[in-house]
Design a protein around this motif. Structure first.
Motif, PDB file in Angstrom:
ATOM      1  N   LYS A 394      -0.829   1.425   5.298  1.00  0.00           N
ATOM      2  CA  LYS A 394      -1.804   0.360   5.063  1.00  0.00           C
ATOM      3  C   LYS A 394      -2.635   0.590   3.791  1.00  0.00           C
ATOM      4  O   LYS A 394      -3.609  -0.119   3.552  1.00  0.00           O
ATOM      5  CB  LYS A 394      -2.742   0.257   6.272  1.00  0.00           C
ATOM      6  N   SER A 395      -2.291   1.589   3.004  1.00  0.00           N
ATOM      7  CA  SER A 395      -3.087   1.932   1.821  1.00  0.00           C
ATOM      8  C   SER A 395      -3.129   0.773   0.812  1.00  0.00           C
ATOM      9  O   SER A 395      -2.166   0.015   0.665  1.00  0.00           O
ATOM     10  CB  SER A 395      -2.496   3.181   1.146  1.00  0.00           C
ATOM     11  N   ARG A 396      -4.271   0.658   0.133  1.00  0.00           N
ATOM     12  CA  ARG A 396      -4.451  -0.383  -0.890  1.00  0.00           C
ATOM     13  C   ARG A 396      -3.823   0.025  -2.219  1.00  0.00           C
ATOM     14  O   ARG A 396      -3.993  -0.656  -3.233  1.00  0.00           O
ATOM     15  CB  ARG A 396      -5.939  -0.629  -1.119  1.00  0.00           C
ATOM     16  N   LEU A 397      -3.128   1.144  -2.236  1.00  0.00           N
ATOM     17  CA  LEU A 397      -2.552   1.621  -3.473  1.00  0.00           C
ATOM     18  C   LEU A 397      -1.571   0.609  -4.055  1.00  0.00           C
ATOM     19  O   LEU A 397      -1.447   0.477  -5.282  1.00  0.00           O
ATOM     20  CB  LEU A 397      -1.847   2.965  -3.220  1.00  0.00           C
ATOM     21  N   THR A 398      -0.902  -0.122  -3.194  1.00  0.00           N
ATOM     22  CA  THR A 398       0.030  -1.148  -3.688  1.00  0.00           C
ATOM     23  C   THR A 398      -0.720  -2.265  -4.414  1.00  0.00           C
ATOM     24  O   THR A 398      -0.206  -2.856  -5.364  1.00  0.00           O
ATOM     25  CB  THR A 398       0.819  -1.735  -2.514  1.00  0.00           C
ATOM     26  N   ASN A 399      -1.937  -2.530  -3.964  1.00  0.00           N
ATOM     27  CA  ASN A 399      -2.744  -3.550  -4.649  1.00  0.00           C
ATOM     28  C   ASN A 399      -3.118  -3.091  -6.058  1.00  0.00           C
ATOM     29  O   ASN A 399      -3.213  -3.892  -6.990  1.00  0.00           O
ATOM     30  CB  ASN A 399      -4.003  -3.860  -3.851  1.00  0.00           C
ATOM     31  N   LEU A 400      -3.339  -1.760  -6.198  1.00  0.00           N
ATOM     32  CA  LEU A 400      -3.647  -1.219  -7.520  1.00  0.00           C
ATOM     33  C   LEU A 400      -2.461  -1.418  -8.458  1.00  0.00           C
ATOM     34  O   LEU A 400      -2.625  -1.758  -9.640  1.00  0.00           O
ATOM     35  CB  LEU A 400      -3.990   0.277  -7.400  1.00  0.00           C
ATOM     36  N   ALA A 401      -1.256  -1.233  -7.906  1.00  0.00           N
ATOM     37  CA  ALA A 401      -0.066  -1.439  -8.731  1.00  0.00           C
ATOM     38  C   ALA A 401       0.032  -2.889  -9.188  1.00  0.00           C
ATOM     39  O   ALA A 401       0.427  -3.174 -10.330  1.00  0.00           O
ATOM     40  CB  ALA A 401       1.181  -1.038  -7.940  1.00  0.00           C
ATOM     41  N   LYS A 402      -0.360  -3.827  -8.321  1.00  0.00           N
ATOM     42  CA  LYS A 402      -0.332  -5.237  -8.706  1.00  0.00           C
ATOM     43  C   LYS A 402      -1.337  -5.509  -9.824  1.00  0.00           C
ATOM     44  O   LYS A 402      -1.059  -6.258 -10.775  1.00  0.00           O
ATOM     45  CB  LYS A 402      -0.643  -6.119  -7.502  1.00  0.00           C
ATOM     46  N   ALA A 403      -2.519  -4.879  -9.718  1.00  0.00           N
ATOM     47  CA  ALA A 403      -3.532  -5.076 -10.762  1.00  0.00           C
ATOM     48  C   ALA A 403      -3.056  -4.510 -12.098  1.00  0.00           C
ATOM     49  O   ALA A 403      -3.243  -5.122 -13.164  1.00  0.00           O
ATOM     50  CB  ALA A 403      -4.853  -4.417 -10.341  1.00  0.00           C
ATOM     51  N   ILE A 404      -2.424  -3.333 -12.056  1.00  0.00           N
ATOM     52  CA  ILE A 404      -1.904  -2.728 -13.284  1.00  0.00           C
ATOM     53  C   ILE A 404      -0.827  -3.616 -13.889  1.00  0.00           C
ATOM     54  O   ILE A 404      -0.727  -3.781 -15.123  1.00  0.00           O
ATOM     55  CB  ILE A 404      -1.353  -1.321 -12.993  1.00  0.00           C
ATOM     56  N   LEU A 434     -11.608  -1.802  -5.091  1.00  0.00           N
ATOM     57  CA  LEU A 434     -10.406  -1.062  -4.706  1.00  0.00           C
ATOM     58  C   LEU A 434     -10.615   0.430  -4.853  1.00  0.00           C
ATOM     59  O   LEU A 434     -10.158   1.228  -4.035  1.00  0.00           O
ATOM     60  CB  LEU A 434      -9.224  -1.529  -5.568  1.00  0.00           C
ATOM     61  N   SER A 435     -11.330   0.838  -5.884  1.00  0.00           N
ATOM     62  CA  SER A 435     -11.621   2.256  -6.078  1.00  0.00           C
ATOM     63  C   SER A 435     -12.436   2.816  -4.919  1.00  0.00           C
ATOM     64  O   SER A 435     -12.174   3.912  -4.430  1.00  0.00           O
ATOM     65  CB  SER A 435     -12.374   2.449  -7.396  1.00  0.00           C
ATOM     66  N   ASP A 436     -13.420   2.023  -4.460  1.00  0.00           N
ATOM     67  CA  ASP A 436     -14.236   2.484  -3.331  1.00  0.00           C
ATOM     68  C   ASP A 436     -13.374   2.634  -2.075  1.00  0.00           C
ATOM     69  O   ASP A 436     -13.516   3.610  -1.324  1.00  0.00           O
ATOM     70  CB  ASP A 436     -15.383   1.490  -3.073  1.00  0.00           C
ATOM     71  N   GLN A 439     -11.157   5.649  -2.274  1.00  0.00           N
ATOM     72  CA  GLN A 439     -11.957   6.853  -2.077  1.00  0.00           C
ATOM     73  C   GLN A 439     -12.186   7.109  -0.581  1.00  0.00           C
ATOM     74  O   GLN A 439     -12.100   8.241  -0.102  1.00  0.00           O
ATOM     75  CB  GLN A 439     -13.314   6.709  -2.804  1.00  0.00           C
ATOM     76  N   GLU A 440     -12.464   5.997   0.157  1.00  0.00           N
ATOM     77  CA  GLU A 440     -12.652   6.141   1.601  1.00  0.00           C
ATOM     78  C   GLU A 440     -11.349   6.588   2.268  1.00  0.00           C
ATOM     79  O   GLU A 440     -11.368   7.446   3.176  1.00  0.00           O
ATOM     80  CB  GLU A 440     -13.090   4.805   2.202  1.00  0.00           C
ATOM     81  N   GLU A 441     -10.232   6.030   1.827  1.00  0.00           N
ATOM     82  CA  GLU A 441      -8.957   6.455   2.382  1.00  0.00           C
ATOM     83  C   GLU A 441      -8.709   7.931   2.107  1.00  0.00           C
ATOM     84  O   GLU A 441      -8.230   8.672   2.970  1.00  0.00           O
ATOM     85  CB  GLU A 441      -7.817   5.619   1.797  1.00  0.00           C
ATOM     86  N   GLU A 443     -10.965  10.325   1.648  1.00  0.00           N
ATOM     87  CA  GLU A 443     -11.811  11.150   2.491  1.00  0.00           C
ATOM     88  C   GLU A 443     -11.273  11.210   3.920  1.00  0.00           C
ATOM     89  O   GLU A 443     -11.275  12.263   4.557  1.00  0.00           O
ATOM     90  CB  GLU A 443     -13.246  10.586   2.497  1.00  0.00           C
ATOM     91  N   SER A 444     -10.807  10.048   4.411  1.00  0.00           N
ATOM     92  CA  SER A 444     -10.270  10.003   5.769  1.00  0.00           C
ATOM     93  C   SER A 444      -9.019  10.865   5.881  1.00  0.00           C
ATOM     94  O   SER A 444      -8.839  11.600   6.862  1.00  0.00           O
ATOM     95  CB  SER A 444      -9.956   8.550   6.157  1.00  0.00           C
ATOM     96  N   MET A 445      -8.154  10.803   4.863  1.00  0.00           N
ATOM     97  CA  MET A 445      -6.930  11.604   4.907  1.00  0.00           C
ATOM     98  C   MET A 445      -7.245  13.095   4.809  1.00  0.00           C
ATOM     99  O   MET A 445      -6.601  13.922   5.464  1.00  0.00           O
ATOM    100  CB  MET A 445      -5.992  11.191   3.774  1.00  0.00           C
ATOM    101  N   ILE A 446      -8.230  13.441   3.991  1.00  0.00           N
ATOM    102  CA  ILE A 446      -8.623  14.851   3.888  1.00  0.00           C
ATOM    103  C   ILE A 446      -9.122  15.349   5.240  1.00  0.00           C
ATOM    104  O   ILE A 446      -8.792  16.473   5.675  1.00  0.00           O
ATOM    105  CB  ILE A 446      -9.707  15.027   2.801  1.00  0.00           C
ATOM    106  N   HIS A 447      -9.895  14.477   5.937  1.00  0.00           N
ATOM    107  CA  HIS A 447     -10.402  14.862   7.253  1.00  0.00           C
ATOM    108  C   HIS A 447      -9.252  15.060   8.243  1.00  0.00           C
ATOM    109  O   HIS A 447      -9.239  16.039   9.010  1.00  0.00           O
ATOM    110  CB  HIS A 447     -11.358  13.769   7.761  1.00  0.00           C
TER     111      HIS A 447
END
Length: 629
Positions: A394-404, A434-436, A439-441, A443-447
């Motif tokens: 569910k990561s928004r990383l794909t949305n970042l690729a669309k923006a790029i 998207l950056s925020d 960042q939350e994702e 932190e959650s993954m690190i936890h």
């Protein structure tokens, strides 16, 4: 599974009517050929009446034809037999197409009645109407037409012969041999005799119909019972065979026929011996059948090779007893127990494997605790891994690729895209949001990764402890009791945490003792396991487990107490608590506390329990000497 009816021998069943003799069969076939198909399909009792009807009509037709030939010389005398011939012939014609006996029987009775009445009126003999031959008319009417129609025809005959004929004689002035005063009484008693003949015929008809109805009811019940029994036999996958006293097959269900075909390669037919004379097991089965025919019941197991599969059968042989209690046959029931045998073999192999593993490990309880806690920890690992997988999916990383991709497409006029294009003007704000989120994702993954790492480290520590304790039992060594208790607690740590059980430690300063580490750890694990179950089954919200370690005031013995506030123990159960096989748990086996008590005695100590009662918890105390050898 499709089933087929059980095949039976064509031999007559006990009590059945014997087949007609050869000299009568031709006559019966001729009589049946004169009947309609409906009349031929009647019950055996009714078929007798049908055959009697056409037989009587045929005889009377032949008789009147002979009489007609002799009367041809006097044409005036040929008219009555000609009419009778036509009536009897009509009877046979109607019988050939009738659905019931009423129509042909009525034609025959009317023909006979007309002939009899006509003969009486033609002879003008004063005593002709009361002759014994006239008694056949009501008897025949009751037999062929039944009581009601027979009574109607009897009334017609009485009116014609006992009333009209005497009046006709008087009218004609014909003198009686007896006095005229006897006319009334003789014909009156003749009418009574007619009624008596009808009544006797009706009794026979009623008794016959009642017997027929009873027989049909009995046959119907027998057919229903036979059908139900056949359905039951055919619905089972078990082999069902019945044999006669000579060992010949009477019935065999479809399962038996199929297995016989697969085993011997030939079909199983009724009437044949169970096994061919040259079969390898024929002699063995002859001995078994001989025993059964002497009244014994046998149960044997056999293995058969069917195709490439070996099948085990549990076979029961039981005698069939006749009216005098003597065997007249036998039944064979065979059940396929191949699956059960294979399961028993696997269970035995598994048992041997577990025994070997238990011997190698040296302590089955420790291994069980380790596996249980590793399994609980693996649940946490699976949950963390699933959460990480879901977050990555569910990561928004794909949305970042669309923006790029948008930026790449507008590189030529980047400034105009960001200031004038509607999508470009929204892009900076979108990237900030998207950056925020990324960042939350992160932190959650690190936890979750930290939680996953902790679970893996916990598994490592459990395995490490198990390796330390998986040694041969019986070695005496210096043991720090509080540390050993903590290790036992760690084996149950995940389970205690999951059920919200709070652990309290009350350790006094005690010296190390020389004991069999394996036995002591086994006792501690059993006591902790019992306390955990007592707390899990308790409605108590504050589930608490307290462990005390202290010295006796005399200083010669150490006390290890495991105290819980769980379900407690009834006073009547306390004396039996350490008895082998005694347990109050639904799935308990009653060995843990018994083995622990024996181990405590071997270490020159003792194990006992105290409880105020149900719902008030319990305290198990292990008492050990400080100096042991």
């Amino acid at each position: 599974m499709a089933t087929h009816p059980s095949r039976e021998l064509d031999s007559p069943s006990p009590g059945a009517q014997p087949a007609p003799r050869e000299e009568n069969s031709w006559l019966l076939r001729r009589l049946d050929s004169l009947l309609s198909p409906e009349l031929r399909r009647a019950s055996p009792t009714a078929l007798v009446r049908h055959r009697f009807l056409v037989g009587a009509a045929s005889f009377l037709l032949f008789f009147t034809l002979v009489y007609l030939l002799s009367a041809l010389v006097t044409p005036s005398k040929a008219v009555p037999p000609l009419l009778a011939t036509m009536g009897y012939l009509a009877t046979l014609v109607v019988a050939r197409g009738a659905r019931t006996l009423v129509a042909p029987a009525m034609v025959l009775v009317v023909t006979l009645g007309i002939g009899m009445v006509g003969s009486v009126f033609m002879t003008l003999s004063p005593n002709a109407s009361v002759h014994a031959t006239t008694m056949l008319l009501p008897a025949l009417a009751a037999y062929l037409l039944g009581p009601r129609l027979g009574l109607l025809m009897t009334g017609v005959f009485i009116l014609a012969l006992m009333v009209c004929f005497p009046l006709y004689l008087l009218h004609q002035g014909i003198a009686y041999a007896a006095a005229p005063t006897h006319i009334g009484p003789s014909h009156f008693f003749g009418g009574l005799a007619f009624l008596g003949a009808w009544w006797l015929g009706s009794l026979n008809s009623t008794a016959r119909d009642a017997a027929q109805h009873s027989l049909e009811s009995t046959l119907r019940v027998l057919r229903e019972s036979e059908g139900k029994l056949s359905s039951v036999i055919e619905s089972t996958d078990d082999v069902v065979i019945s044999l006669d006293a000579q060992g010949r097959v009477i019935t065999a269900n479809s399962s038996a026929q199929r297995m016989y075909q697969q085993r011997l390669g030939t079909p199983l037919h009724p009437g044949q011996p169970l096994l061919p004379s040259g079969h390898e097991r024929a002699r063995l089965w002859e001995l078994r059948l001989s025993q059964v025919m002497q009244g014994e019941r046998l149960r044997v197991e056999e293995e058969h090779l069917i195709g490439e599969r070996r099948v085990a059968l549990d076979i029961s042989l039981s005698p069939i007893l006749g009216e005098e209690g003597r065997p007249v046959g036998m039944t064979i029931f065979g059940r396929d127990i191949t699956t059960r045998k294979e399961a028993e073999a696997r269970l035995g192999e598994m048992h041997r494997t577990l025994v070997d593993v238990s011997r190698q490990a040296g302590m089955a309880e420790v291994a069980t605790g380790v596996l249980h806690n590793v399994g609980n920890t693996l649940n946490s690992v699976n949950i963390s891994a699933s959460l990480l997988t879901d977050q990555l999916r569910k990561s928004r990383l794909t949305n970042l690729a669309k923006a790029i991709q948008l930026l790449r497409e507008n590189t030529a006029d980047f400034t105009a895209f960001l200031t004038r294009d509607p999508q470009g003007r929204k892009l900076p704000h979108y990237l900030i949001a998207l950056s925020d989120q990324l960042q939350e994702e992160r932190e959650s993954m690190i936890h979750e990764m930290a939680s996953l790492s902790e679970s893996v480290d916990h598994i490592k520590s459990i395995v490490s402890m198990q390796q330390k304790h998986a040694r041969a039992a019986g070695a005496v060594e210096e043991v720090a009791v509080p540390r050993l208790i903590d290790e036992a607690l760690r084996l149950h740590a995940v389970s205690f945490e999951r059920h919200g059980i709070r652990i309290e430690r009350d350790y006094a300063q005690v010296p190390s003792i020389s004991v069999d580490r394996h036995k002591l750890l086994q006792i501690l694990i059993n006591l902790l396991s019992n306390a955990r179950h007592a707390l899990m089954d308790s409605p108590q919200q504050d589930k608490r487990l307290t462990i005390h370690v202290r010295r006796e005031p005399e200083g010669e013995r150490m006390l290890i107490q495991v105290e819980d506030n769980g379900v407690g123990i009834s006073p009547e159960h306390l004396p039996q608590l350490f008895t082998q096989g005694f347990t109050t748990k639904k799935e308990g086996h009653g060995f843990g506390l018994h083995i622990s008590a024996l181990a405590a005695t071997e270490m020159k100590g003792r194990l006992f329990c105290e409880s105020p009662g149900p719902g008030q918890g319990a305290t198990f105390t292990l008492e050990l000497p400080l100096e042991t050898s």
